[in-house]
Design an enzyme around this catalytic site. Sequence first.
Site, mmCIF file in Angstrom:
data_model
loop_
_atom_site.group_PDB
_atom_site.id
_atom_site.type_symbol
_atom_site.label_atom_id
_atom_site.label_comp_id
_atom_site.label_asym_id
_atom_site.label_seq_id
_atom_site.Cartn_x
_atom_site.Cartn_y
_atom_site.Cartn_z
ATOM 1 C CG ASP A 27 -10.092 -0.765 4.194
ATOM 2 O OD1 ASP A 27 -9.855 -1.142 2.837
ATOM 3 O OD2 ASP A 27 -9.678 -1.272 5.044
ATOM 4 C CE LYS B 210 -3.866 -2.464 1.955
ATOM 5 N NZ LYS B 210 -4.593 -3.060 3.244
ATOM 6 C CD GLN C 28 -3.551 -4.700 6.322
ATOM 7 O OE1 GLN C 28 -3.615 -3.732 5.587
ATOM 8 N NE2 GLN C 28 -4.261 -5.792 5.788
#
Length: 282
Positions: A119, A52, A96
Site C-alpha cells: 500500500d 482484491k 484493510q
Amino acid sequence: MNIIDGKAISAQIRAELKAESDKLKAEKGITPGLAVIIVGEDPASQIYVRNKARACEELGYYSEVHRLPAETTEEELGELIDKLNADKKIHGILVQLPLPGHKDEKSLLLRISPEKDVDAFHPYNVGRISTGDYGFLPCTPAGVMELIERSGISVSGKNCVVIGRSNIVGKPMAMLLINASGTVTVCHSRTQNLAEICRSADILVSAVGKADFVKADMVKEGAVVIDVGMNRNAEGKLCGDVAYDEVAPKCSYITPVPGGVGPMTITMLMRNTLYAAKTSVK
Ligand code: NAP
C-alpha cells in the site's frame, strides 16, 4: 472532450502484469503472493477485500485473506503481521483500513516490513516517493498517473491542482505530479479562493469526497479533470466529486465515476505485489 476509460486501461495493465507474472513463475519459480488482513464486518471493506482476492485470482497470484473479529487486539494483529513478514510465499501485506475499535493503525502499519508494504503507507516508502526514488507507488495516485500517461497527456510544465491533502491520496498525488515535472498546487478545506486556483489548472485532480463539489465555473476550458472521489448521491448512486454533466463539455479529458480512477487502484496494488515478488529475489 475525451472520456478516459479506466476500465479499459486497467484491463490493459492487468494483461501486462499477467504476462510478467507468468514469466516470473516460469523463469524463477516465484508466484506473487498477497496477504490481506481484514478486521470486523464493515461492508465496504468486505467488498474491497473480495475484489482484491478476485484480482489475484485473475492474474494467477497466490492470495490469502485473514478475516479477524472486531475484538482482535493490537498485539494479536501485530503477531499476525510478524508471521506474514517472515512467510516466503507472501510478498505483499495489506491491512484493510479503517480498523474498528480505535486501534493504533499507525504503529500496526509500521510493523509491516517495508519490502512487503504494497500500500506504500510505511514512512520508508513515503520517503522514497518524495525523493522520486520509487519502490512501491501509492495505489490510487499511481493509478491516476497511469490514466494520464496512457492517454498521451504530458504533465511536464503543466499547472496541476490537487484538491485534498490526505496521506492516502492528496499528498502522494502531489508528489507524483511534481516528480513528473508538473507545477503543483495542493488545496484543502482552509484554502482561500479555491475556485480561482482550480481555474488555473491544466490538470485538476479532485480527492475531496463530496458529490458535485467541482462545478463548471471552477474548471478552465480544455482542462484535464481527474475525479478520485467516490461518493453516494441522494439516490444512493456511486458518483465522484465532479458535477460531471456540466464540467465534461469544458474538458479536453475527463474521468467518469464509476469507470475512471476506481478500477485502477486494485490494478496498481497488483503491480506493487508483482514488484515485491520480483525484488524478493536477492
Ligand atoms: P479525506 O482523508 O477525507 O481527505 C479529503 C480532503 O479533502 C482533505 O484534505 C480535506 O481538507 C479536503 N476537503 C474537504 N472539504 C473541502 C473543501 N470544502 N474545500 C477544499 N478541500 C476540502 O479523503 P481521502 O481518503 O483522501 O479520499 C478522498 C476521496 O477519494 C473520497 O471520496 C474517497 O472515497 C475517494 N477515494 C477513492 C479511491 C479510488 O480508488 N477511486 C481511493 C481512495 C479514496 P482538510 O485536510 O483541510 O480537511
